[in-house]
Design a protein around this motif. Structure first.
Motif, PDB file in Angstrom:
ATOM      1  N   ARG A  36       0.855  -1.181   0.000  1.00 35.18           N
ATOM      2  CA  ARG A  36       0.000   0.000   0.000  1.00 35.18           C
ATOM      3  C   ARG A  36       0.892   1.233   0.000  1.00 35.18           C
ATOM      4  NH1 ARG A  36      -5.336   1.219   2.124  1.00 35.18           N
ATOM      5  NH2 ARG A  36      -5.675  -0.990   2.402  1.00 35.18           N
ATOM      6  N   GLU A  37       0.824   1.987  -1.096  1.00 36.09           N
ATOM      7  CA  GLU A  37       1.767   3.116  -1.196  1.00 36.09           C
ATOM      8  C   GLU A  37       1.286   4.334  -0.430  1.00 36.09           C
ATOM      9  OE1 GLU A  37       0.690   3.218  -5.437  1.00 36.09           O
ATOM     10  OE2 GLU A  37      -0.025   1.553  -4.235  1.00 36.09           O
ATOM     11  N   THR A  38      -0.022   4.492  -0.404  1.00 33.53           N
ATOM     12  CA  THR A  38      -0.526   5.691   0.255  1.00 33.53           C
ATOM     13  C   THR A  38      -1.204   5.329   1.564  1.00 33.53           C
ATOM     14  OG1 THR A  38      -2.462   5.453  -1.129  1.00 33.53           O
ATOM     15  CG2 THR A  38      -0.861   7.094  -1.801  1.00 33.53           C
ATOM     16  N   GLU A  39      -0.980   6.180   2.527  1.00 38.27           N
ATOM     17  CA  GLU A  39      -1.662   5.987   3.797  1.00 38.27           C
ATOM     18  C   GLU A  39      -3.034   6.621   3.678  1.00 38.27           C
ATOM     19  OE1 GLU A  39      -1.588   7.213   8.402  1.00 38.27           O
ATOM     20  OE2 GLU A  39      -0.220   8.206   7.018  1.00 38.27           O
ATOM     21  N   LEU A  40      -4.035   5.862   4.031  1.00 37.38           N
ATOM     22  CA  LEU A  40      -5.388   6.383   3.881  1.00 37.38           C
ATOM     23  C   LEU A  40      -5.727   7.332   5.021  1.00 37.38           C
ATOM     24  CD1 LEU A  40      -7.633   3.462   2.646  1.00 37.38           C
ATOM     25  CD2 LEU A  40      -7.082   5.569   1.489  1.00 37.38           C
ATOM     26  N   LEU A  41      -6.170   8.511   4.656  1.00 37.13           N
ATOM     27  CA  LEU A  41      -6.615   9.474   5.665  1.00 37.13           C
ATOM     28  C   LEU A  41      -8.123   9.454   5.799  1.00 37.13           C
ATOM     29  CD1 LEU A  41      -4.392  12.472   4.505  1.00 37.13           C
ATOM     30  CD2 LEU A  41      -3.862  10.801   6.255  1.00 37.13           C
ATOM     31  N   VAL A  42      -8.772   8.870   4.804  1.00 37.60           N
ATOM     32  CA  VAL A  42     -10.231   8.842   4.839  1.00 37.60           C
ATOM     33  C   VAL A  42     -10.703   7.384   4.869  1.00 37.60           C
ATOM     34  CG1 VAL A  42     -10.540  11.034   3.649  1.00 37.60           C
ATOM     35  CG2 VAL A  42     -10.366   8.948   2.326  1.00 37.60           C
ATOM     36  N   ASP A  43     -11.857   7.199   5.432  1.00 39.06           N
ATOM     37  CA  ASP A  43     -12.450   5.869   5.465  1.00 39.06           C
ATOM     38  C   ASP A  43     -13.200   5.617   4.165  1.00 39.06           C
ATOM     39  OD1 ASP A  43     -11.758   4.574   7.784  1.00 39.06           O
ATOM     40  OD2 ASP A  43     -13.127   5.799   8.977  1.00 39.06           O
ATOM     41  N   VAL A  44     -12.845   4.542   3.500  1.00 36.95           N
ATOM     42  CA  VAL A  44     -13.553   4.225   2.265  1.00 36.95           C
ATOM     43  C   VAL A  44     -14.105   2.819   2.369  1.00 36.95           C
ATOM     44  CG1 VAL A  44     -13.335   3.828  -0.194  1.00 36.95           C
ATOM     45  CG2 VAL A  44     -12.163   5.752   0.841  1.00 36.95           C
ATOM     46  N   LYS A  45     -15.410   2.740   2.315  1.00 35.29           N
ATOM     47  CA  LYS A  45     -16.041   1.420   2.213  1.00 35.29           C
ATOM     48  C   LYS A  45     -16.666   1.354   0.840  1.00 35.29           C
ATOM     49  CE  LYS A  45     -17.725  -1.715   5.462  1.00 35.29           C
ATOM     50  NZ  LYS A  45     -18.906  -2.239   6.096  1.00 35.29           N
ATOM     51  N   LEU A  46     -16.123   0.501   0.007  1.00 32.24           N
ATOM     52  CA  LEU A  46     -16.559   0.489  -1.387  1.00 32.24           C
ATOM     53  C   LEU A  46     -17.980  -0.048  -1.516  1.00 32.24           C
ATOM     54  CD1 LEU A  46     -13.362  -0.842  -3.165  1.00 32.24           C
ATOM     55  CD2 LEU A  46     -14.170   1.500  -3.043  1.00 32.24           C
ATOM     56  N   PRO A  47     -18.735   0.523  -2.444  1.00 33.17           N
ATOM     57  CA  PRO A  47     -20.063  -0.028  -2.717  1.00 33.17           C
ATOM     58  C   PRO A  47     -19.942  -1.334  -3.495  1.00 33.17           C
ATOM     59  CG  PRO A  47     -19.592   1.757  -4.215  1.00 33.17           C
ATOM     60  CD  PRO A  47     -18.406   1.655  -3.304  1.00 33.17           C
ATOM     61  N   LYS A  48     -21.028  -2.047  -3.554  1.00 29.25           N
ATOM     62  CA  LYS A  48     -20.987  -3.321  -4.270  1.00 29.25           C
ATOM     63  C   LYS A  48     -21.596  -3.172  -5.664  1.00 29.25           C
ATOM     64  CE  LYS A  48     -21.144  -6.037  -0.096  1.00 29.25           C
ATOM     65  NZ  LYS A  48     -19.736  -5.713   0.134  1.00 29.25           N
ATOM     66  N   ALA A  49     -21.040  -3.916  -6.597  1.00 34.16           N
ATOM     67  CA  ALA A  49     -21.577  -3.910  -7.953  1.00 34.16           C
ATOM     68  C   ALA A  49     -21.337  -5.281  -8.564  1.00 34.16           C
ATOM     69  CB  ALA A  49     -20.917  -2.829  -8.795  1.00 34.16           C
ATOM     70  N   THR A  50     -22.178  -5.627  -9.521  1.00 32.77           N
ATOM     71  CA  THR A  50     -22.041  -6.951 -10.120  1.00 32.77           C
ATOM     72  C   THR A  50     -21.278  -6.920 -11.434  1.00 32.77           C
ATOM     73  OG1 THR A  50     -24.171  -6.662 -11.188  1.00 32.77           O
ATOM     74  CG2 THR A  50     -24.170  -7.819  -9.092  1.00 32.77           C
ATOM     75  N   GLN A  51     -21.414  -5.832 -12.185  1.00 33.04           N
ATOM     76  CA  GLN A  51     -20.833  -5.774 -13.532  1.00 33.04           C
ATOM     77  C   GLN A  51     -19.409  -5.234 -13.478  1.00 33.04           C
ATOM     78  OE1 GLN A  51     -22.881  -7.044 -15.993  1.00 33.04           O
ATOM     79  NE2 GLN A  51     -24.122  -7.480 -14.197  1.00 33.04           N
ATOM     80  N   ILE A  52     -18.562  -5.957 -12.756  1.00 34.13           N
ATOM     81  CA  ILE A  52     -17.231  -5.447 -12.474  1.00 34.13           C
ATOM     82  C   ILE A  52     -16.240  -5.833 -13.564  1.00 34.13           C
ATOM     83  CG2 ILE A  52     -15.280  -5.892 -10.942  1.00 34.13           C
ATOM     84  CD1 ILE A  52     -17.236  -5.773  -8.640  1.00 34.13           C
ATOM     85  N   GLU A  53     -15.414  -4.864 -13.923  1.00 32.81           N
ATOM     86  CA  GLU A  53     -14.336  -5.154 -14.860  1.00 32.81           C
ATOM     87  C   GLU A  53     -13.006  -4.849 -14.187  1.00 32.81           C
ATOM     88  OE1 GLU A  53     -15.582  -3.733 -19.111  1.00 32.81           O
ATOM     89  OE2 GLU A  53     -16.908  -2.892 -17.617  1.00 32.81           O
ATOM     90  N   LYS A  54     -11.999  -5.603 -14.570  1.00 34.79           N
ATOM     91  CA  LYS A  54     -10.670  -5.386 -14.000  1.00 34.79           C
ATOM     92  C   LYS A  54      -9.936  -4.311 -14.774  1.00 34.79           C
ATOM     93  CE  LYS A  54      -9.569  -9.924 -12.413  1.00 34.79           C
ATOM     94  NZ  LYS A  54      -9.145 -11.131 -13.081  1.00 34.79           N
ATOM     95  N   ILE A  55      -9.033  -3.628 -14.095  1.00 29.78           N
ATOM     96  CA  ILE A  55      -8.159  -2.703 -14.809  1.00 29.78           C
ATOM     97  C   ILE A  55      -6.920  -3.478 -15.231  1.00 29.78           C
ATOM     98  CG2 ILE A  55      -6.863  -0.571 -14.707  1.00 29.78           C
ATOM     99  CD1 ILE A  55      -8.661   0.419 -12.564  1.00 29.78           C
ATOM    100  N   GLU A  56      -6.628  -3.385 -16.508  1.00 29.97           N
ATOM    101  CA  GLU A  56      -5.528  -4.182 -17.029  1.00 29.97           C
ATOM    102  C   GLU A  56      -4.170  -3.609 -16.654  1.00 29.97           C
ATOM    103  OE1 GLU A  56      -5.819  -7.208 -19.514  1.00 29.97           O
ATOM    104  OE2 GLU A  56      -7.062  -7.119 -17.739  1.00 29.97           O
ATOM    105  N   LYS A  57      -3.943  -2.372 -17.044  1.00 25.70           N
ATOM    106  CA  LYS A  57      -2.604  -1.821 -16.872  1.00 25.70           C
ATOM    107  C   LYS A  57      -2.526  -0.998 -15.598  1.00 25.70           C
ATOM    108  CE  LYS A  57      -0.016  -1.098 -20.852  1.00 25.70           C
ATOM    109  NZ  LYS A  57       0.306  -0.188 -21.959  1.00 25.70           N
ATOM    110  N   LYS A  58      -1.867  -1.582 -14.610  1.00 20.40           N
ATOM    111  CA  LYS A  58      -1.764  -0.927 -13.312  1.00 20.40           C
ATOM    112  C   LYS A  58      -0.973   0.381 -13.392  1.00 20.40           C
ATOM    113  CE  LYS A  58      -3.985  -3.525 -10.517  1.00 20.40           C
ATOM    114  NZ  LYS A  58      -3.563  -4.873 -10.137  1.00 20.40           N
ATOM    115  N   SER A  59      -0.029   0.442 -14.323  1.00 21.06           N
ATOM    116  CA  SER A  59       0.847   1.606 -14.364  1.00 21.06           C
ATOM    117  C   SER A  59       0.090   2.867 -14.776  1.00 21.06           C
ATOM    118  CB  SER A  59       1.993   1.360 -15.340  1.00 21.06           C
ATOM    119  OG  SER A  59       1.466   1.014 -16.611  1.00 21.06           O
ATOM    120  N   LEU A  60      -1.077   2.700 -15.390  1.00 19.16           N
ATOM    121  CA  LEU A  60      -1.817   3.867 -15.867  1.00 19.16           C
ATOM    122  C   LEU A  60      -2.780   4.412 -14.808  1.00 19.16           C
ATOM    123  CD1 LEU A  60      -2.836   2.569 -19.408  1.00 19.16           C
ATOM    124  CD2 LEU A  60      -0.996   4.156 -18.887  1.00 19.16           C
TER     125      LEU A  60
END
Lengths: 154, 194
Positions: A36-60
């Motif tokens: 984990r590169e960044t320290e989280l200062l905010v609380d994030v609880k992600l919402p749920k979704a079914t039609q999820i796609e992956k991000i291919e290129k992490k560097s972008l």
């Protein structure tokens, strides 16, 4: 003739391969996870979704976190959802400049930047709309609304 | 006097497992499994000089309004999240039959208008349902081309375009059923995301 009974072998599990197994596990985790590169200062609880796609290129990918500040930062930043980018809490109007900075880092791939919006599910759309407008100003149009699968907790 | 045979020098490796365990636990704790997953969208570009206000026939727009109480107004009637997917499929594949729905898949637009006070979770749930509808349509279409049943999960895999075949299928489905979801701004104008 009396048969000499063989002495029973010690019922012990051979543990000589244990280090190897553990090392394998270790390597698996080292490869499959990112620090984990960044320290989280905010609380994030992600919402749920079914039609999820992956991000291919992490560097972008660059991340924007939106959520209520964590309890220890609430004296400083209040309890209303705020925007975090690269370790700092920022104002909505600063987003454009920071995104342009991120784009500069990608050099010739700058127009392919993907902004991953990690927004808390209880945040309001107002702040999301502001960020979205800033992203359009910065011409960073590929956006990923980060969300999790319905059955997982992450 | 016989000399004692020298023992072969060996490193005591019995604590190796412990050391590896410690490292393993360290990595387990400090890392998070990469979770770069979500809904990919493309925002409309900003062109300030030419304000596009394309006139779209009302029947081609499937409008969803979400107010600050997270209540839905779908096609000017109170609605539920559960109906969106079915409606989208009907709307996009209407081909001019029902006068309330679209002329053609090309012309069909979905407009999601939120209030500033709408909860993000609700917006994303709506967006997810809309995309679910489109994905099912595209999965069906690819199924027709491929000659076998394609599930939505399978479609999402195809959308990654890992192989040439998948790329062709995905492009064909995208051309046939373009996903036009517009995030209408509460105040100024309309913005269409493709």
């Amino acid at each position: 003739m009396r048969l000499k009974k063989k002495k029973k072998a010690d019922p012990e599990i051979p543990t000589s391969a244990l280090p190897d197994i553990i090392f394998m596990l270790l390597f698996f985790f080292m490869v499959s996870t990112v620090l984990r590169e960044t320290e989280l200062l905010v609380d994030v609880k992600l919402p749920k979704a079914t039609q999820i796609e992956k991000i291919e290129k992490k560097s972008l990918v660059s991340y924007i976190y939106i959520g209520a500040p964590q309890p220890k930062y609430q004296d400083k930043y209040g309890t209303e959802p705020r925007i975090q980018m690269n370790d700092v809490i920022i104002q909505p109007r600063q987003v454009q400049r920071l995104v342009l900075k991120e784009k500069d880092k990608l050099k010739e791939e700058a127009d392919q930047i993907i902004m991953s919006l990690k927004v808390d599910k209880d945040a309001k759309m107002g702040i999301v709309i502001d960020v979205r407008e800033q992203l359009r100003d910065a011409d960073a149009l590929r956006v990923n609304y980060s969300s999790s699968k319905p059955n997982s907790e992450l | 006097m016989a000399r004692k045979k020298r023992e072969t020098a060996g490193v005591n490796a019995s604590s190796m497992a412990d050391i590896a365990f410690l490292l393993l636990i360290f990595f387990l704790v400090t890392t998070t499994i990469a979770s770069d997953k979500g809904l990919n969208v493309l925002l409309p570009p900003k062109n300030s000089d030419q304000k596009q206000d394309v006139e779209i026939n009302k029947r081609n727009v499937y409008s969803i309004l979400i107010n600050s109480n997270n209540e839905l107004l779908i096609e000017d009637k109170p609605g539920r999240i559960g109906q969106i997917k079915r409606d989208i499929k009907k709307h996009v594949r209407n081909y001019g039959k029902d006068p309330n729905f679209s002329d053609s898949p090309d012309a069909a637009v979905v407009s999601i208008k939120t209030d500033r006070g709408t909860t993000y979770e609700v917006y994303l749930a709506v967006l997810d349902r809309v995309r679910a509808g489109y994905h099912e349509i595209r999965a069906d279409y690819i199924g027709e081309i491929a000659g076998r049943t394609i599930t939505v999960d399978h479609y999402l895999e195809i959308a990654q375009q890992k192989t040439e075949e998948h790329r062709i299928w995905y492009e064909a489905a995208r051309k046939k059923f373009p996903m036009r979801i517009s995030d209408a701004e509460p105040s100024d104008g309309k913005a269409i995301a493709k």
